[in-house]
Design a protein around this motif. Structure first.
Motif, PDB file in Angstrom:
ATOM      1  N   ALA A 257      -1.824  -1.703   6.919  1.00 14.92           N
ATOM      2  CA  ALA A 257      -2.309  -1.649   5.541  1.00 14.92           C
ATOM      3  C   ALA A 257      -1.175  -1.876   4.555  1.00 14.92           C
ATOM      4  O   ALA A 257      -1.383  -2.464   3.494  1.00 14.92           O
ATOM      5  CB  ALA A 257      -2.977  -0.303   5.272  1.00 14.92           C
TER       6      ALA A 257
ATOM      7  N   ALA B  67       0.107   5.136   4.167  1.00 10.61           N
ATOM      8  CA  ALA B  67      -0.894   4.268   4.798  1.00 10.61           C
ATOM      9  C   ALA B  67      -0.326   3.732   6.111  1.00 10.61           C
ATOM     10  O   ALA B  67       0.885   3.630   6.286  1.00 10.61           O
ATOM     11  CB  ALA B  67      -1.244   3.112   3.874  1.00 10.61           C
TER      12      ALA B  67
ATOM     13  N   TRP C 234      -0.525  -5.866   4.439  1.00 11.26           N
ATOM     14  CA  TRP C 234      -1.728  -6.696   4.514  1.00 11.26           C
ATOM     15  C   TRP C 234      -1.532  -8.126   4.016  1.00 11.26           C
ATOM     16  O   TRP C 234      -2.152  -9.041   4.571  1.00 11.26           O
ATOM     17  CB  TRP C 234      -2.911  -6.035   3.807  1.00 11.26           C
ATOM     18  CG  TRP C 234      -2.790  -5.963   2.313  1.00 11.26           C
ATOM     19  CD1 TRP C 234      -2.307  -4.930   1.589  1.00 11.26           C
ATOM     20  CD2 TRP C 234      -3.169  -6.971   1.384  1.00 11.26           C
ATOM     21  NE1 TRP C 234      -2.332  -5.240   0.252  1.00 11.26           N
ATOM     22  CE2 TRP C 234      -2.866  -6.485   0.092  1.00 11.26           C
ATOM     23  CE3 TRP C 234      -3.719  -8.244   1.510  1.00 11.26           C
ATOM     24  CZ2 TRP C 234      -3.102  -7.218  -1.056  1.00 11.26           C
ATOM     25  CZ3 TRP C 234      -3.957  -8.973   0.351  1.00 11.26           C
ATOM     26  CH2 TRP C 234      -3.654  -8.462  -0.908  1.00 11.26           C
TER      27      TRP C 234
ATOM     28  N   ALA D 274       0.872  -1.178   0.000  1.00 11.47           N
ATOM     29  CA  ALA D 274       0.000   0.000   0.000  1.00 11.47           C
ATOM     30  C   ALA D 274       0.907   1.225   0.000  1.00 11.47           C
ATOM     31  O   ALA D 274       2.105   1.119   0.270  1.00 11.47           O
ATOM     32  CB  ALA D 274      -0.919  -0.014   1.229  1.00 11.47           C
TER      33      ALA D 274
END
Length: 163
Positions: free
Chosen positions: A65, A61, A68, A57
């Protein structure tokens, strides 16, 4: 430098004389490559990031995140271990195997998987898929009442025990 001539010895190199022959050579503080071969020194100080090891990401972020893919795999593995501890052995180990297979699939399909990337893409896929498949097959063959029976394995067991 040689004291008599003021010229560089063969053992000394100027920054202009050094060329980077491979992408693994990392520059030192002055921008010169530390080594020009693909052989690693005895104590590796740095390594190239694995292909796909970038953030999953954007950098702004939050950390979960950005990572993930590995968090998803670890959460499913944790759930599988919890179910195994709660006397649901077959279901728990199937979840662990399935999580590793999902990790292999993520490593194959997602371009940047963060910390799920450990080695090269090929090595990661083969490792995750191989371990996941073995764990899932063993979970299906657990006694009593196996869901998968492989006849030659029982013969091999009797051959080794009876001999």
């Amino acid at each position: 430098m040689s004291a008599e001539r003021g010229t560089p010895d063969a053992s000394e190199e100027r920054a202009e004389d050094i060329t980077v022959r491979d992408p693994v050579s990392a520059p030192d503080a002055e921008g010169r490559p530390r080594r020009t071969t693909r052989r690693f020194p005895l104590f590796t100080r740095d390594t190239a990031r694995p292909e796909g090891g970038g953030r999953a990401a954007p950098g702004d972020a939050p950390a979960p995140a950005r990572q993930w893919p590995i968090l998803a795999v670890l959460l499913v593995v944790g759930l599988g271990l919890l179910l195994t501890a709660l006397d649901q052995f077959r279901l728990g180990t199937l979840l662990v195997g399935g999580a590793l297979l999902a990790g292999a699939l993520l490593r194959w399909l997602v371009p940047d998987v963060g910390m799920l990337a450990v080695r090269s893409r090929f090595t990661d896929i083969v490792t995750y898929a191989g371990l996941g498949l073995v764990i899932a097959l063993l979970a299906l063959m657990v006694q009593p009442h196996p869901l998968l029976e492989i006849p030659f394995l029982e013969d091999a067991l009797h051959f080794t025990v009876d001999s």
